[in-house]
Write a protein that holds these residues in place. Structure first.
Motif, short mmCIF file in Angstrom:
data_model
loop_
_atom_site.label_atom_id
_atom_site.label_comp_id
_atom_site.label_asym_id
_atom_site.label_seq_id
_atom_site.Cartn_x
_atom_site.Cartn_y
_atom_site.Cartn_z
N GLN A 102 -5.20 -53.37 -20.12
CA GLN A 102 -5.04 -52.63 -21.36
C GLN A 102 -4.18 -51.41 -21.10
OE1 GLN A 102 -6.20 -53.73 -24.38
NE2 GLN A 102 -4.89 -52.09 -25.20
N VAL A 103 -3.00 -51.40 -21.72
CA VAL A 103 -2.06 -50.30 -21.55
C VAL A 103 -1.93 -49.50 -22.85
CG1 VAL A 103 0.29 -49.66 -20.90
CG2 VAL A 103 -0.79 -51.64 -19.83
N GLY A 104 -1.77 -50.20 -23.97
CA GLY A 104 -1.62 -49.53 -25.26
C GLY A 104 -2.90 -48.84 -25.69
N LEU A 105 -2.75 -47.66 -26.30
CA LEU A 105 -3.90 -46.93 -26.81
C LEU A 105 -4.55 -47.69 -27.95
CD1 LEU A 105 -2.40 -43.33 -26.87
CD2 LEU A 105 -3.86 -44.34 -25.12
N LEU A 106 -5.86 -47.53 -28.09
CA LEU A 106 -6.62 -48.28 -29.09
C LEU A 106 -7.39 -47.34 -30.02
CD1 LEU A 106 -7.92 -51.07 -26.73
CD2 LEU A 106 -6.56 -51.48 -28.79
N PRO A 107 -6.68 -46.61 -30.89
CA PRO A 107 -7.40 -45.72 -31.80
C PRO A 107 -8.17 -46.52 -32.85
CG PRO A 107 -5.10 -45.82 -32.42
CD PRO A 107 -5.23 -46.60 -31.12
N SER A 108 -9.39 -46.08 -33.15
CA SER A 108 -10.18 -46.70 -34.21
C SER A 108 -11.08 -45.63 -34.80
CB SER A 108 -11.02 -47.86 -33.66
OG SER A 108 -11.96 -47.40 -32.73
N PRO A 109 -11.47 -45.78 -36.07
CA PRO A 109 -12.27 -44.73 -36.73
C PRO A 109 -13.56 -44.40 -36.00
CG PRO A 109 -11.43 -46.30 -38.35
CD PRO A 109 -11.11 -46.86 -36.99
N ASP A 110 -14.21 -45.40 -35.42
CA ASP A 110 -15.49 -45.14 -34.76
C ASP A 110 -15.38 -45.13 -33.23
OD1 ASP A 110 -15.06 -47.79 -34.26
OD2 ASP A 110 -16.94 -48.51 -35.13
N GLY A 111 -14.14 -45.22 -32.72
CA GLY A 111 -13.94 -45.15 -31.27
C GLY A 111 -14.25 -46.42 -30.52
N THR A 112 -14.46 -47.54 -31.22
CA THR A 112 -14.76 -48.80 -30.55
C THR A 112 -13.71 -49.85 -30.88
OG1 THR A 112 -16.12 -49.61 -32.40
CG2 THR A 112 -17.24 -48.33 -30.68
N THR A 113 -13.58 -50.83 -30.00
CA THR A 113 -12.66 -51.95 -30.20
C THR A 113 -13.37 -53.24 -29.82
OG1 THR A 113 -10.73 -50.58 -29.67
CG2 THR A 113 -10.45 -52.97 -29.53
N PRO A 114 -13.42 -54.21 -30.74
CA PRO A 114 -14.07 -55.49 -30.39
C PRO A 114 -13.28 -56.20 -29.28
CG PRO A 114 -13.75 -55.27 -32.77
CD PRO A 114 -12.95 -54.19 -32.13
N VAL A 115 -13.98 -56.65 -28.25
CA VAL A 115 -13.37 -57.38 -27.14
C VAL A 115 -14.14 -58.68 -26.97
CG1 VAL A 115 -12.85 -57.36 -24.67
CG2 VAL A 115 -12.64 -55.26 -26.00
N PRO A 116 -13.45 -59.83 -26.83
CA PRO A 116 -14.14 -61.12 -26.68
C PRO A 116 -14.83 -61.24 -25.32
CG PRO A 116 -11.76 -61.43 -26.54
CD PRO A 116 -11.98 -59.99 -26.91
N MET A 117 -15.98 -60.57 -25.19
CA MET A 117 -16.67 -60.52 -23.91
C MET A 117 -17.28 -61.87 -23.52
SD MET A 117 -16.11 -57.64 -22.60
CE MET A 117 -17.24 -57.79 -21.21
N ALA A 118 -17.61 -62.71 -24.50
CA ALA A 118 -18.16 -64.02 -24.15
C ALA A 118 -17.16 -64.81 -23.30
CB ALA A 118 -18.53 -64.80 -25.41
N ARG A 119 -15.88 -64.73 -23.67
CA ARG A 119 -14.85 -65.42 -22.88
C ARG A 119 -14.70 -64.75 -21.51
NH1 ARG A 119 -10.77 -68.97 -23.70
NH2 ARG A 119 -8.93 -68.80 -22.35
#
Length: 347
Positions: free
Chosen positions: A262-279
């Protein structure tokens, strides 16, 4: 000095005269000869960085000439040609003691923690551990591109990603960082799949070594397309843009035991980003962040540039003046563009 300054997030910046900076005891003042316009500057202008205090002068990707030095600086003198990583280390914390200056616990960042390089002069802290000498035969526009995008991509591909010859590398987002990653991965002997929504960006990716390109506009599932093109998935995948969609696509495009960077910044309103952790669990994937590159690790990259193996100068697509920066910064919100735009503050 003249500088680009904004007083409220998201409101049009102005170009006007502001006070000249003065060096700290351990710092220097650099006369900015060239500075890159980066998507991180747009994020800062939008209010996505908590370190910024208004009013603010952005800009963090620079090269120039030392103008003045602090009382405790002995390794540098006025007239030296220099560049600097966008993460400036303190040199004394626990992370710095292990050589991890890029994650310094007391780091400063021009254009974020203090006024930056969209100006004729910029102050830089802890010069002894942060300045990098620019070779006489390297242009300032080329050197300016190294401090953020190119160096960030080099660390992500080579140092964090550990890319080796013959591996498949997917690059999601072909702006300055992404195109740099394409060039560096291809020079490392990898086979690169470039992903973007812009035909111009994909054309540049092919020019810089991409073996395959995926147009994200016309492809419903870019991860599936990458898995098909690579015969099972990429060994390494970089999200060079920074969005929930590109982050998920990068993870989903990997083969078993692949590495997501992960290189690009991931701004989000609540500070979280969904990541496909099951995979990630099922395929034993590695999920890694990459944050700039320490000044002391520049020599191998500079040697590859000197030898012509890497050509960051070819990434330059436009040069603008300070007066053009407000419009160019605003345009990044809707059209990130392809390649690297460099500002020459004295022109």
């Amino acid at each position: 000095m003249r500088a680009v300054i904004f007083e409220r997030y998201g409101e049009r910046p102005e170009v006007r005269d502001v006070p000249d900076p003065h060096p700290s005891d351990h710092g220097v003042i650099v006369r900015v000869e060239a500075t890159g316009l980066c998507r991180s500057d747009w994020h800062g202008w939008q209010g996505h960085d908590p370190d910024i205090t208004l009013p603010h002068v952005p800009g963090h990707e620079l090269a120039g000439v030392v103008e003045a030095v602090g009382l405790r600086v002995s390794a540098w003198r006025p007239g030296d040609r220099v560049t600097v990583p966008f993460v400036c280390a303190c040199g004394t914390c626990a992370s710095c003691a292990t050589g991890d200056h890029q994650i310094c616990e007391r780091q400063t960042q021009p254009g974020f923690t203090h006024w930056g390089s969209f100006a004729q002069y910029v102050a830089l802290d802890h010069a002894e551990v942060n300045l990098v000498a620019v070779p006489q035969d390297m242009s300032f526009t080329t050197a300016a591109s190294l401090g953020c995008r190119f160096a960030t991509a080099f660390r992500a591909v080579v140092q964090q990603g550990g890319v080796t010859a013959g591996e498949w590398v997917a690059v999601h987002g072909c702006g300055g960082v992404g195109l740099s990653a394409v060039m560096i991965a291809a020079a490392s002997g990898a086979r690169v799949v470039a992903v973007d929504v812009s035909p111009q960006a994909l054309a540049l990716a092919r020019k810089f070594g991409a073996a395959e390109c995926v147009d994200a506009t016309g492809t419903k599932d870019t991860a599936a397309a990458i898995r098909d093109l690579t015969g099972g998935g990429a060994h390494v995948s970089l999200d060079a843009l920074g969005s929930p969609a590109t982050c998920a696509a990068s993870v989903n495009s990997l083969r078993r035991r692949g590495r997501h960077i992960q290189v690009g910044l991931l701004p989000s309103p609540d500070g979280t980003t969904p990541v496909p952790m099951a995979r990630a669990i099922a395929l034993e994937l590695e999920l890694l962040g990459s944050h700039g590159m320490a000044a002391h690790t520049y020599p191998p990259m500079l040697e590859l540039v000197r030898a012509g193996v890497l050509r960051p100068d070819l990434l330059l697509t436009s040069t603008i003046t300070l007066d053009a920066v407000p419009d160019a910064l605003a345009a990044m919100g809707t059209a990130p563009g392809a390649g690297v735009t460099v500002i020459e503050p004295w022109s």
